[in-house]
Design a protein around this motif. Structure first.
Motif, PDB file in Angstrom:
ATOM      1  N   ASP A  97      25.529  36.462  34.943  1.00 11.79           N
ATOM      2  CA  ASP A  97      25.337  36.033  33.560  1.00 11.79           C
ATOM      3  C   ASP A  97      26.708  35.621  33.025  1.00 11.79           C
ATOM      4  O   ASP A  97      27.676  36.372  33.151  1.00 11.79           O
ATOM      5  CB  ASP A  97      24.754  37.185  32.741  1.00 11.79           C
ATOM      6  CG  ASP A  97      24.270  36.745  31.386  1.00 11.79           C
ATOM      7  OD1 ASP A  97      24.205  35.530  31.124  1.00 11.79           O
ATOM      8  OD2 ASP A  97      23.956  37.629  30.563  1.00 11.79           O
ATOM      9  N   LEU A  98      26.800  34.438  32.462  1.00 11.36           N
ATOM     10  CA  LEU A  98      28.095  33.951  32.010  1.00 11.36           C
ATOM     11  C   LEU A  98      27.937  32.991  30.851  1.00 11.36           C
ATOM     12  O   LEU A  98      26.836  32.549  30.543  1.00 11.36           O
ATOM     13  CB  LEU A  98      28.839  33.273  33.157  1.00 11.36           C
ATOM     14  CG  LEU A  98      28.192  32.035  33.746  1.00 11.36           C
ATOM     15  CD1 LEU A  98      29.265  31.119  34.300  1.00 11.36           C
ATOM     16  CD2 LEU A  98      27.264  32.420  34.871  1.00 11.36           C
ATOM     17  N   ALA A  99      29.056  32.704  30.222  1.00 13.55           N
ATOM     18  CA  ALA A  99      29.080  31.748  29.117  1.00 13.55           C
ATOM     19  C   ALA A  99      30.186  30.738  29.385  1.00 13.55           C
ATOM     20  O   ALA A  99      31.196  31.060  30.008  1.00 13.55           O
ATOM     21  CB  ALA A  99      29.328  32.478  27.802  1.00 13.55           C
ATOM     22  N   LYS A 100      29.974  29.547  28.919  1.00 10.33           N
ATOM     23  CA  LYS A 100      30.961  28.482  29.083  1.00 10.33           C
ATOM     24  C   LYS A 100      31.982  28.573  27.949  1.00 10.33           C
ATOM     25  O   LYS A 100      31.613  28.820  26.800  1.00 10.33           O
ATOM     26  CB  LYS A 100      30.259  27.125  29.065  1.00 10.33           C
ATOM     27  CG  LYS A 100      31.120  26.003  29.513  1.00 10.33           C
ATOM     28  CD  LYS A 100      30.311  24.739  29.710  1.00 10.33           C
ATOM     29  CE  LYS A 100      31.241  23.646  30.194  1.00 10.33           C
ATOM     30  NZ  LYS A 100      30.561  22.403  30.392  1.00 10.33           N
ATOM     31  N   ARG A 101      33.241  28.395  28.273  1.00 11.54           N
ATOM     32  CA  ARG A 101      34.286  28.371  27.248  1.00 11.54           C
ATOM     33  C   ARG A 101      34.082  27.144  26.353  1.00 11.54           C
ATOM     34  O   ARG A 101      33.776  26.065  26.835  1.00 11.54           O
ATOM     35  CB  ARG A 101      35.671  28.297  27.879  1.00 11.54           C
ATOM     36  CG  ARG A 101      36.063  29.554  28.570  1.00 11.54           C
ATOM     37  CD  ARG A 101      37.497  29.447  29.091  1.00 11.54           C
ATOM     38  NE  ARG A 101      37.858  30.647  29.807  1.00 11.54           N
ATOM     39  CZ  ARG A 101      38.312  31.751  29.226  1.00 11.54           C
ATOM     40  NH1 ARG A 101      38.478  31.792  27.925  1.00 11.54           N
ATOM     41  NH2 ARG A 101      38.603  32.809  29.943  1.00 11.54           N
ATOM     42  N   MET A 102      34.255  27.334  25.072  1.00  7.46           N
ATOM     43  CA  MET A 102      34.078  26.239  24.120  1.00  7.46           C
ATOM     44  C   MET A 102      35.444  25.696  23.717  1.00  7.46           C
ATOM     45  O   MET A 102      36.267  26.419  23.166  1.00  7.46           O
ATOM     46  CB  MET A 102      33.327  26.742  22.873  1.00  7.46           C
ATOM     47  CG  MET A 102      31.925  27.258  23.166  1.00  7.46           C
ATOM     48  SD  MET A 102      30.871  26.134  24.106  1.00  7.46           S
ATOM     49  CE  MET A 102      30.747  24.749  23.028  1.00  7.46           C
ATOM     50  N   LYS A 117      39.796  28.939  22.089  1.00  7.71           N
ATOM     51  CA  LYS A 117      40.399  29.719  21.001  1.00  7.71           C
ATOM     52  C   LYS A 117      41.409  30.746  21.477  1.00  7.71           C
ATOM     53  O   LYS A 117      42.235  31.211  20.707  1.00  7.71           O
ATOM     54  CB  LYS A 117      39.297  30.392  20.175  1.00  7.71           C
ATOM     55  CG  LYS A 117      38.518  31.452  20.931  1.00  7.71           C
ATOM     56  CD  LYS A 117      37.441  32.055  20.067  1.00  7.71           C
ATOM     57  CE  LYS A 117      36.665  33.079  20.873  1.00  7.71           C
ATOM     58  NZ  LYS A 117      35.587  33.660  20.128  1.00  7.71           N
ATOM     59  N   GLU A 118      41.362  31.123  22.747  1.00  7.93           N
ATOM     60  CA  GLU A 118      42.321  32.089  23.286  1.00  7.93           C
ATOM     61  C   GLU A 118      43.592  31.419  23.792  1.00  7.93           C
ATOM     62  O   GLU A 118      44.519  32.091  24.226  1.00  7.93           O
ATOM     63  CB  GLU A 118      41.674  32.870  24.438  1.00  7.93           C
ATOM     64  CG  GLU A 118      40.492  33.695  24.021  1.00  7.93           C
ATOM     65  CD  GLU A 118      39.719  34.259  25.205  1.00  7.93           C
ATOM     66  OE1 GLU A 118      40.038  33.908  26.360  1.00  7.93           O
ATOM     67  OE2 GLU A 118      38.801  35.045  24.964  1.00  7.93           O
ATOM     68  N   GLY A 119      43.629  30.098  23.773  1.00  7.09           N
ATOM     69  CA  GLY A 119      44.772  29.373  24.308  1.00  7.09           C
ATOM     70  C   GLY A 119      44.647  29.117  25.802  1.00  7.09           C
ATOM     71  O   GLY A 119      45.601  28.719  26.460  1.00  7.09           O
ATOM     72  N   MET A 120      43.456  29.323  26.340  1.00  7.70           N
ATOM     73  CA  MET A 120      43.194  29.100  27.764  1.00  7.70           C
ATOM     74  C   MET A 120      43.008  27.616  28.023  1.00  7.70           C
ATOM     75  O   MET A 120      42.259  26.940  27.325  1.00  7.70           O
ATOM     76  CB  MET A 120      41.940  29.852  28.194  1.00  7.70           C
ATOM     77  CG  MET A 120      41.408  29.491  29.571  1.00  7.70           C
ATOM     78  SD  MET A 120      42.283  30.258  30.924  1.00  7.70           S
ATOM     79  CE  MET A 120      41.696  31.923  30.803  1.00  7.70           C
ATOM     80  N   ILE A 121      43.724  27.116  29.037  1.00 11.67           N
ATOM     81  CA  ILE A 121      43.520  25.740  29.477  1.00 11.67           C
ATOM     82  C   ILE A 121      42.225  25.730  30.275  1.00 11.67           C
ATOM     83  O   ILE A 121      42.108  26.399  31.302  1.00 11.67           O
ATOM     84  CB  ILE A 121      44.685  25.244  30.352  1.00 11.67           C
ATOM     85  CG1 ILE A 121      46.017  25.356  29.608  1.00 11.67           C
ATOM     86  CG2 ILE A 121      44.420  23.825  30.842  1.00 11.67           C
ATOM     87  CD1 ILE A 121      46.181  24.440  28.446  1.00 11.67           C
ATOM     88  N   ILE A 122      41.226  24.994  29.794  1.00 13.12           N
ATOM     89  CA  ILE A 122      39.920  24.957  30.452  1.00 13.12           C
ATOM     90  C   ILE A 122      39.933  23.958  31.603  1.00 13.12           C
ATOM     91  O   ILE A 122      39.580  24.295  32.731  1.00 13.12           O
ATOM     92  CB  ILE A 122      38.806  24.599  29.443  1.00 13.12           C
ATOM     93  CG1 ILE A 122      38.762  25.647  28.323  1.00 13.12           C
ATOM     94  CG2 ILE A 122      37.468  24.493  30.147  1.00 13.12           C
ATOM     95  CD1 ILE A 122      37.857  25.269  27.169  1.00 13.12           C
ATOM     96  N   SER A 123      40.323  22.728  31.307  1.00 17.36           N
ATOM     97  CA  SER A 123      40.347  21.691  32.338  1.00 17.36           C
ATOM     98  C   SER A 123      41.035  20.453  31.772  1.00 17.36           C
ATOM     99  O   SER A 123      41.291  20.374  30.574  1.00 17.36           O
ATOM    100  CB  SER A 123      38.930  21.343  32.790  1.00 17.36           C
ATOM    101  OG  SER A 123      38.204  20.773  31.715  1.00 17.36           O
TER     102      SER A 123
END
Length: 160
Positions: A97-102, A117-123
């Motif tokens: 079970d997971l959620a996609k980063r927005m 929002k956490e400052g994570m580089i998604i792609s």
């Protein structure tokens, strides 16, 4: 003399029962570990767009599957997802079970990158596809190039 015999008999009974109980527990563990009843038959991924190759889990004993290790591998390999939960559904199913980063903004640095929002580089991103998101600029002189899966705690990004 009778008390010594009674104590000896009680001790022998206690020891024999202890050995029997330990033997039954070992037998139960052996049967559970070797039983085809507890072999993984299904791996269900609840988010349709997530394409993970977890077929290698099929046929493994469900109790031998290291859920934490799998979660850590998925987090490092697929930074676009967060809140990953891996659950055993006995007797034979693993559920992911997971959620996609927005994304909340794009970071401009030798190309464009989506950030959450956490400052994570998604792609990496295409600025046209996400034209509704603000663009963070002015980071070209920062020492490290953005990398998907890495969290950047820069003052400029906190303003977004």
């Amino acid at each position: 003399m009778k008390n010594k015999n009674k104590k000896s008999i009680k001790l022998i009974i206690f020891l024999v029962l202890g050995v029997i109980i330990i033997g039954l527990v070992c037998l139960a563990i052996y049967l559970i570990k070797d039983s085809s009843y507890f072999k993984v038959k299904d791996v269900i991924i609840k988010l349709e767009e997530a394409r993970f190759d977890l077929d290698y889990l099929r046929g493994k004993n469900i109790f031998d599957v290291d859920l934490i290790e799998i979660k850590n591998k998925l987090i490092s390999k697929y930074p676009q997802f967060n809140q990953i939960k891996i659950i055993r559904h006995l007797p034979d199913t693993i559920v992911v079970d997971l959620a996609k980063r927005m994304p909340i903004a794009q970071l401009k640095y030798e190309g464009y990158y989506l950030i959450d929002k956490e400052g994570m580089i998604i792609s990496r991103s295409n600025p046209v596809s996400y034209e509704n998101l603000p663009i963070v600029v002015g980071l070209e002189n920062k020492p490290s190039k953005p990398k998907a899966g890495k969290i950047y705690n820069l003052r400029e990004m906190r303003l977004v």
